[in-house]
Enzyme design. Sequence first.
Site, PDB file in Angstrom:
ATOM      1  N   GLY A  53       0.813  -1.196   0.000  1.00 37.40           N
ATOM      2  CA  GLY A  53       0.000   0.000   0.000  1.00 37.40           C
ATOM      3  C   GLY A  53       0.851   1.252   0.000  1.00 37.40           C
ATOM      4  O   GLY A  53       1.958   1.271   0.547  1.00 37.40           O
ATOM      5  N   SER A  54       0.366   2.316  -0.621  1.00 41.02           N
ATOM      6  CA  SER A  54       1.058   3.596  -0.572  1.00 41.02           C
ATOM      7  C   SER A  54       0.911   4.199   0.824  1.00 41.02           C
ATOM      8  O   SER A  54       0.096   3.767   1.632  1.00 41.02           O
ATOM      9  CB  SER A  54       0.483   4.540  -1.629  1.00 41.02           C
ATOM     10  OG  SER A  54       0.716   4.026  -2.925  1.00 41.02           O
ATOM     11  N   GLY A  55       1.747   5.200   1.095  1.00 35.98           N
ATOM     12  CA  GLY A  55       1.742   5.828   2.413  1.00 35.98           C
ATOM     13  C   GLY A  55       2.944   5.480   3.248  1.00 35.98           C
ATOM     14  O   GLY A  55       3.108   6.007   4.353  1.00 35.98           O
ATOM     15  N   HIS A  56       3.803   4.574   2.729  1.00 40.95           N
ATOM     16  CA  HIS A  56       5.001   4.159   3.471  1.00 40.95           C
ATOM     17  C   HIS A  56       6.284   4.658   2.810  1.00 40.95           C
ATOM     18  O   HIS A  56       7.364   4.138   3.080  1.00 40.95           O
ATOM     19  CB  HIS A  56       5.046   2.633   3.571  1.00 40.95           C
ATOM     20  CG  HIS A  56       3.823   2.022   4.145  1.00 40.95           C
ATOM     21  ND1 HIS A  56       3.326   2.361   5.392  1.00 40.95           N
ATOM     22  CD2 HIS A  56       2.949   1.095   3.650  1.00 40.95           C
ATOM     23  CE1 HIS A  56       2.224   1.664   5.635  1.00 40.95           C
ATOM     24  NE2 HIS A  56       1.974   0.902   4.587  1.00 40.95           N
ATOM     25  N   LYS A 104       5.749  -8.128   2.489  1.00 42.44           N
ATOM     26  CA  LYS A 104       5.533  -7.834   3.901  1.00 42.44           C
ATOM     27  C   LYS A 104       4.332  -8.642   4.385  1.00 42.44           C
ATOM     28  O   LYS A 104       3.360  -8.815   3.652  1.00 42.44           O
ATOM     29  CB  LYS A 104       5.274  -6.342   4.124  1.00 42.44           C
ATOM     30  CG  LYS A 104       6.415  -5.447   3.677  1.00 42.44           C
ATOM     31  CD  LYS A 104       6.227  -4.003   4.119  1.00 42.44           C
ATOM     32  CE  LYS A 104       4.912  -3.382   3.737  1.00 42.44           C
ATOM     33  NZ  LYS A 104       4.668  -3.371   2.260  1.00 42.44           N
ATOM     34  N   ASP A 109      -1.422  -8.329   1.054  1.00 43.21           N
ATOM     35  CA  ASP A 109      -0.180  -8.514   0.304  1.00 43.21           C
ATOM     36  C   ASP A 109       0.137  -9.987   0.115  1.00 43.21           C
ATOM     37  O   ASP A 109       0.519 -10.422  -0.976  1.00 43.21           O
ATOM     38  CB  ASP A 109       0.986  -7.837   1.035  1.00 43.21           C
ATOM     39  CG  ASP A 109       0.877  -6.322   1.048  1.00 43.21           C
ATOM     40  OD1 ASP A 109       0.077  -5.781   0.271  1.00 43.21           O
ATOM     41  OD2 ASP A 109       1.598  -5.686   1.838  1.00 43.21           O
ATOM     42  N   HIS A 218       0.451   0.939   9.848  1.00 39.32           N
ATOM     43  CA  HIS A 218      -0.848   1.448   9.413  1.00 39.32           C
ATOM     44  C   HIS A 218      -1.598   2.075  10.591  1.00 39.32           C
ATOM     45  O   HIS A 218      -2.777   2.394  10.470  1.00 39.32           O
ATOM     46  CB  HIS A 218      -1.716   0.334   8.828  1.00 39.32           C
ATOM     47  CG  HIS A 218      -1.050  -0.446   7.750  1.00 39.32           C
ATOM     48  ND1 HIS A 218      -0.367  -1.619   8.010  1.00 39.32           N
ATOM     49  CD2 HIS A 218      -0.945  -0.232   6.422  1.00 39.32           C
ATOM     50  CE1 HIS A 218       0.128  -2.089   6.876  1.00 39.32           C
ATOM     51  NE2 HIS A 218      -0.203  -1.262   5.900  1.00 39.32           N
TER      52      HIS A 218
END
Length: 335
Positions: A53-56, A104, A109, A218
């Site tokens: 996911g984006s945001g990391h 991960k 995922d 998250h």
Amino acid sequence: MKMLINSADTVVSDALRGMAAAHPELDVDVQRQVVVRRDARAGGRVGLVSGGGSGHEPLHAGFVGPGMLSAACAGAVFTSPVPDQMLYAASAVEAGQGVLFIVKNYTGDVLNFRMAAELAEEDGMRVERVLVNDDVAVTDSLYTAGRRGTGATLFVEKIAGAAAEEGAPLEAVAALARRVNDSSRSFGVALSACTTPAKGSPTFDLPDGELELGVGIHGEPGRERRATMTSREIAEVAVGAVLDDLAETGPTAGGPVLLLVNGMGATPLLELYGFHAEVAAVLTARGVPVARALVGNYVTSLDMAGCSVTVCRADDETLRLWDAPVRTAALRWGC
């Protein structure tokens, strides 16, 4: 909350457009949301594909390039990419030596990379999967069955990427990646919650004067909440949790380690370097020599204030591969 975005719906594609403009050495497919090293198929190397996911950021797209990943797939914020993205990435980097998926340990995922591996194998590709599950704070959480994958992802991607760059075969690269993961442990702390573009407000409630020990990337709950602690006190808790867990696989004192002091996105380097001083002091007091250290925002959680500590047992091979040249948007040395 004020954000430097056009809209929540376009935040990932806008970021990828910006990455394409800043890094012409990368092939950025904005529509598919896949970033590929332009020379991925040159030299007949094993292909390394990761994503999430984006945001990391800079994880994962920021680690695409010579000496690290061949491709990365970007999902929506805190949401897994889909198998079609992963299959496209694998096809784009496969050079006859097979593809390693670095995953991960988050349920979406894991399921999607597994499906992509099956589809790739149906297309005649050789695929190995390595699961990163280094977090010691909790077992099972909002997003996972088992331990979460966090800071050790960087160690796995860098060391496996160096081995692939040297021409190591798929089985050897996968075995090395698993060894790095098995030798790594992480622990995170949140000083404030993060804010997703879609929600526009903090994703969880963390009152003033409290912090979350063992938080996930998250914003998943950790072990406990405590009143605000000093940097030194947080270092004692985080390093203690990491070393105590690592000790279950063998003695930790005496042997060299790789150390990552990672910011969660909103913690400035002034604080992170101060925290690193305390972490290093705790490790020294416990007889654990730090062979290499990396400090900064590498595996983040949007605008969360906080930090994580990752320790990886090292040996001559992993140190040599860690030191090997790398040239990516977010990590580069020796080039």
